[in-house]
Design a protein around this motif. Structure first.
Motif, PDB file in Angstrom:
ATOM      1  N   GLY A   6      12.748  -3.072   4.292  1.00 64.00           N
ATOM      2  CA  GLY A   6      13.097  -2.758   5.676  1.00 64.00           C
ATOM      3  C   GLY A   6      12.471  -1.478   6.191  1.00 64.00           C
ATOM      4  O   GLY A   6      13.076  -0.782   7.021  1.00 64.00           O
ATOM      5  N   LEU A   7      11.264  -1.158   5.756  1.00 60.92           N
ATOM      6  CA  LEU A   7      10.625   0.111   6.123  1.00 60.92           C
ATOM      7  C   LEU A   7      10.146   0.082   7.571  1.00 60.92           C
ATOM      8  O   LEU A   7       9.356  -0.776   7.972  1.00 60.92           O
ATOM      9  N   THR A   8      10.648   1.033   8.360  1.00 61.43           N
ATOM     10  CA  THR A   8      10.247   1.191   9.761  1.00 61.43           C
ATOM     11  C   THR A   8       9.876   2.653  10.000  1.00 61.43           C
ATOM     12  O   THR A   8      10.600   3.550   9.579  1.00 61.43           O
ATOM     13  N   ALA A  20       5.174   2.548  14.567  1.00 61.58           N
ATOM     14  CA  ALA A  20       3.962   2.343  13.772  1.00 61.58           C
ATOM     15  C   ALA A  20       4.140   1.215  12.769  1.00 61.58           C
ATOM     16  O   ALA A  20       3.235   0.406  12.558  1.00 61.58           O
ATOM     17  N   LEU A  21       5.306   1.140  12.132  1.00 62.82           N
ATOM     18  CA  LEU A  21       5.618   0.099  11.158  1.00 62.82           C
ATOM     19  C   LEU A  21       6.998  -0.463  11.459  1.00 62.82           C
ATOM     20  O   LEU A  21       7.901   0.287  11.814  1.00 62.82           O
ATOM     21  N   ARG A  22       7.162  -1.762  11.273  1.00 65.14           N
ATOM     22  CA  ARG A  22       8.471  -2.362  11.544  1.00 65.14           C
ATOM     23  C   ARG A  22       8.849  -3.350  10.454  1.00 65.14           C
ATOM     24  O   ARG A  22       8.129  -4.315  10.186  1.00 65.14           O
ATOM     25  N   ASP A  23       9.954  -3.061   9.781  1.00 67.11           N
ATOM     26  CA  ASP A  23      10.568  -3.957   8.818  1.00 67.11           C
ATOM     27  C   ASP A  23       9.583  -4.458   7.755  1.00 67.11           C
ATOM     28  O   ASP A  23       9.446  -5.659   7.521  1.00 67.11           O
ATOM     29  N   ILE A  24       8.908  -3.502   7.092  1.00 69.13           N
ATOM     30  CA  ILE A  24       8.008  -3.866   5.997  1.00 69.13           C
ATOM     31  C   ILE A  24       8.846  -4.168   4.759  1.00 69.13           C
ATOM     32  O   ILE A  24       9.680  -3.358   4.341  1.00 69.13           O
ATOM     33  N   ILE A 202      -1.969  -9.060   4.652  1.00 68.33           N
ATOM     34  CA  ILE A 202      -2.547  -9.064   5.994  1.00 68.33           C
ATOM     35  C   ILE A 202      -1.500  -8.546   6.966  1.00 68.33           C
ATOM     36  O   ILE A 202      -0.377  -9.065   7.022  1.00 68.33           O
ATOM     37  N   MET A 203      -1.869  -7.507   7.739  1.00 66.03           N
ATOM     38  CA  MET A 203      -0.916  -6.872   8.639  1.00 66.03           C
ATOM     39  C   MET A 203      -1.243  -7.155  10.101  1.00 66.03           C
ATOM     40  O   MET A 203      -2.413  -7.248  10.482  1.00 66.03           O
ATOM     41  N   HIS A 209       3.460  -4.928  10.898  1.00 69.32           N
ATOM     42  CA  HIS A 209       4.331  -5.623   9.965  1.00 69.32           C
ATOM     43  C   HIS A 209       3.495  -6.659   9.231  1.00 69.32           C
ATOM     44  O   HIS A 209       2.368  -6.980   9.635  1.00 69.32           O
ATOM     45  N   ILE A 210       4.021  -7.163   8.143  1.00 75.00           N
ATOM     46  CA  ILE A 210       3.245  -8.060   7.291  1.00 75.00           C
ATOM     47  C   ILE A 210       3.239  -9.457   7.886  1.00 75.00           C
ATOM     48  O   ILE A 210       4.286 -10.062   8.113  1.00 75.00           O
ATOM     49  N   ARG A 211       2.009  -9.953   8.123  1.00 70.37           N
ATOM     50  CA  ARG A 211       1.864 -11.298   8.652  1.00 70.37           C
ATOM     51  C   ARG A 211       1.921 -12.325   7.520  1.00 70.37           C
ATOM     52  O   ARG A 211       2.612 -13.334   7.609  1.00 70.37           O
ATOM     53  N   ARG A 212       1.174 -12.024   6.445  1.00 70.37           N
ATOM     54  CA  ARG A 212       1.119 -12.966   5.319  1.00 70.37           C
ATOM     55  C   ARG A 212       0.583 -12.241   4.097  1.00 70.37           C
ATOM     56  O   ARG A 212      -0.219 -11.321   4.210  1.00 70.37           O
TER      57      ARG A 212
END
Length: 255
Positions: A6-8, A20-24, A202-203, A209-212
């Motif tokens: 849940g890194l944001t 910059a980052l959402r829910d990694i 892949i972001m 956030h991570i697409r795949r």
């Protein structure tokens, strides 16, 4: 094990917050080599800084072997695009950094690393006498001196010419296969991501956030022109093209 939950990451800005980052969410097992690819501004470098303990202002959690990452430590080595060597120190001294070469254990480890990064014979050379690829090898050796659990590489070969870059990719794989250090490798080069990584993350554009996550189930050394490599490259390329076509969110928008 490096676990991200849940890194944001939000940066303050004059027009409002920038996400910059959402829910990694990602788990990387010991000894894995994982590459990250995505458009500029998607937060890849920010993610590495957080993993290195260089940025502690985020939401969510990131742990190494179950312990929260709360700052820089010898467990984590970081390599940037520029080698950042001390020009007044020799190769062996740059690798030893603040450790004393008078210590037999340090000298032995420095010698092992010089062999590992293929710099035998250049121990007494200064940075001004090295090529770009050689200087980056010194930086890699320095980061490995204290046997970190995780090595974080932020586009380390981005400034190199194509021939030197390909050579450095081979050197890095030699190092990884020798030490089995967990590596997180950020790149803008799709071929590099597939050639090196056991997984390619892949972001999406900001907020990143991570697409795949694409698994690369190919043995090393990999043949770039072979059909299996090209098939996986095609999968990554198609996903990346979808990323490039996606609308970029308002940088002033909240979560």
């Amino acid at each position: 094990m490096l676990a991200i939950q849940g890194l944001t990451k939000i940066f303050p800005a004059p027009a409002g917050e920038v996400v910059a980052l959402r829910d990694i969410r990602l788990e990387i097992g010991p000894g894995r080599l994982v590459t990250f690819i995505g458009p500029s501004g998607c937060g890849k470098s920010t993610l590495l800084k957080i993993a290195a303990g260089l940025d502690a202002s985020y939401e969510g959690s990131i742990t190494l072997d179950g312990r929260p990452i709360e700052g820089p430590s010898v467990e984590k080595g970081v390599i940037f695009q520029e080698p950042r060597l001390f020009p007044w120190w020799t190769v062996e001294k740059n690798i030893a950094a603040n450790a004393s070469l008078r210590d037999a254990a340090v000298r032995r480890r420095v010698g092992e690393l010089i062999e590992l990064v293929r710099l035998k014979g250049f121990e007494k050379a200064y940075p001004s006498e090295l090529s770009g690829g050689m200087a980056q090898r010194v930086a890699i050796a320095r980061a490995l001196l204290r046997r970190p659990k995780v090595l974080l590489l932020d586009e380390p070969f981005g400034a190199l010419d194509a021939f030197t870059r390909a050579h450095m990719q081979e050197v890095l794989l030699d190092i990884w296969q020798s030490d089995r250090t967990t590596m997180l490798f950020v790149t803008h080069d799709l071929d590099e991501a597939v050639f090196l990584g056991q997984q390619v993350v892949i972001m999406n554009p900001r907020p990143g956030h991570i697409r795949r996550v694409v698994s690369v189930d190919l043995p090393y050394p990999r043949q770039r022109t072979g059909a299996p490599f090209q098939e996986i490259r095609g999968v990554v390329l198609r996903e990346f093209e979808k990323v490039e076509e996606a609308p970029v969110p308002d940088p002033g928008a909240g979560i």
